[in-house]
Design an enzyme around this catalytic site. Structure first.
Site, PDB file in Angstrom:
ATOM      1  N   HIS A  26      -6.181  -4.631   3.342  1.00 13.27           N
ATOM      2  CA  HIS A  26      -6.137  -3.173   3.334  1.00 13.27           C
ATOM      3  C   HIS A  26      -6.037  -2.633   1.915  1.00 13.27           C
ATOM      4  O   HIS A  26      -5.051  -2.881   1.219  1.00 13.27           O
ATOM      5  CB  HIS A  26      -4.925  -2.713   4.156  1.00 13.27           C
ATOM      6  N   HIS A  69      -7.723   6.575  -2.046  1.00  5.66           N
ATOM      7  CA  HIS A  69      -7.335   6.927  -0.681  1.00  5.66           C
ATOM      8  C   HIS A  69      -6.863   8.368  -0.530  1.00  5.66           C
ATOM      9  O   HIS A  69      -7.366   9.119   0.306  1.00  5.66           O
ATOM     10  CB  HIS A  69      -6.225   5.993  -0.175  1.00  5.66           C
TER      11      HIS A  69
END
Length: 257
Positions: A26, A69
């Protein structure tokens, strides 16, 4: 339960096989005291570890696909404001989490990784803004022949790829749609998204589902009909053992998968 029939997976090449393993790091193989998330160092570490890679992509103010992100810059760079309000030149001046790592472009990540890992590219496309990010990512992928797929929460983003670049493997993200960021959507839309009713719009090749929503009868039905399920974000070996019967791979962080 109606959705796009199982694709001719040969069109996706190696990417389809790598959808089922190895596990996917991730935002790269990052850690609080090591390589920052979504950095070239984290992606390099994932390659060395033999993992796939998940990353996030947004557009800079001048239209470049950059890997980051958060909508805002503060948490990771200390700078104020939204990433999309900064040019690529300005973003290159920033550093991630107090390290020497900068914000990379998607093109730079693809060059760094090459064929060493499957890359899951999460498109951070807001509702109502489909097109610009999808076109730029599509253009960047034209120059890369390593295994990749696109993922994301916006079903219309997936529909764009289904219509314009159907050879690119697509994974629809979903979760409970009950957090603060989803509150701008109507209760009816949030319920529809949580129930995976948007699959008919998105026409994905697989599902990427919040681990907290699994097991799910709805997801199991799609999986039984040939649509793989990838669970995110798995943060312990015990959680992975619980989820294994209900999915085909995992996006993980914080432990060795």
């Amino acid at each position: 339960m109606k959705h796009r029939p199982r694709p001719d997976v040969s069109e996706f090449g190696e990417a389809w096989e790598l959808l089922f393993g190895p596990a996917i790091a991730h935002r790269g193989l990052w850690s609080p005291d090591g390589a920052p998330e979504n950095s070239l160092a984290a992606f390099q570490a994932a390659c060395v570890g033999g993992y796939g890679i998940e990353l996030d992509v947004q557009l800079s103010a001048d239209g470049e696909a950059v890997v980051f992100h958060d909508w805002t810059l503060e948490r990771l760079t200390g700078a104020e404001g939204r990433l999309t309000d900064r040019s690529l030149h300005d973003l290159r001046e920033l550093r991630l989490a107090g390290t020497e790592e900068g914000i990379p472009t998607l093109a730079e990540v693809l060059v760094e990784v090459g064929h060493r890992a499957m890359i899951h590219i999460e498109l951070k496309t807001p509702f109502g803004e489909v097109g610009a990010l999808e076109r730029r990512v599509s253009d960047v992928l034209l120059d890369h022949n390593g295994p990749t797929c696109v993922i994301g929460f916006n079903p219309y983003s997936h529909a764009w790829f289904a219509d314009h670049q159907p050879h690119i493997l697509r994974g629809l993200d979903s979760y409970a749609w009950n957090d603060e960021s989803a509150m701008k959507l109507s209760p009816e839309i949030r319920k529809s998204l949580a129930n995976l009713e948007q699959v008919s719009i998105a026409r994905p090749d697989f599902l990427a589902l919040d681990a907290r929503t699994l097991p799910s009868d709805r997801a199991a039905g799609f999986r039984d009909e040939g649509m793989p399920v990838v669970a995110w974000t798995v943060r312990s070996e015990d959680e992975w053992l619980r989820l294994k019967p209900h999915c085909d791979n995992l996006i993980f962080e914080g432990f060795s998968a």
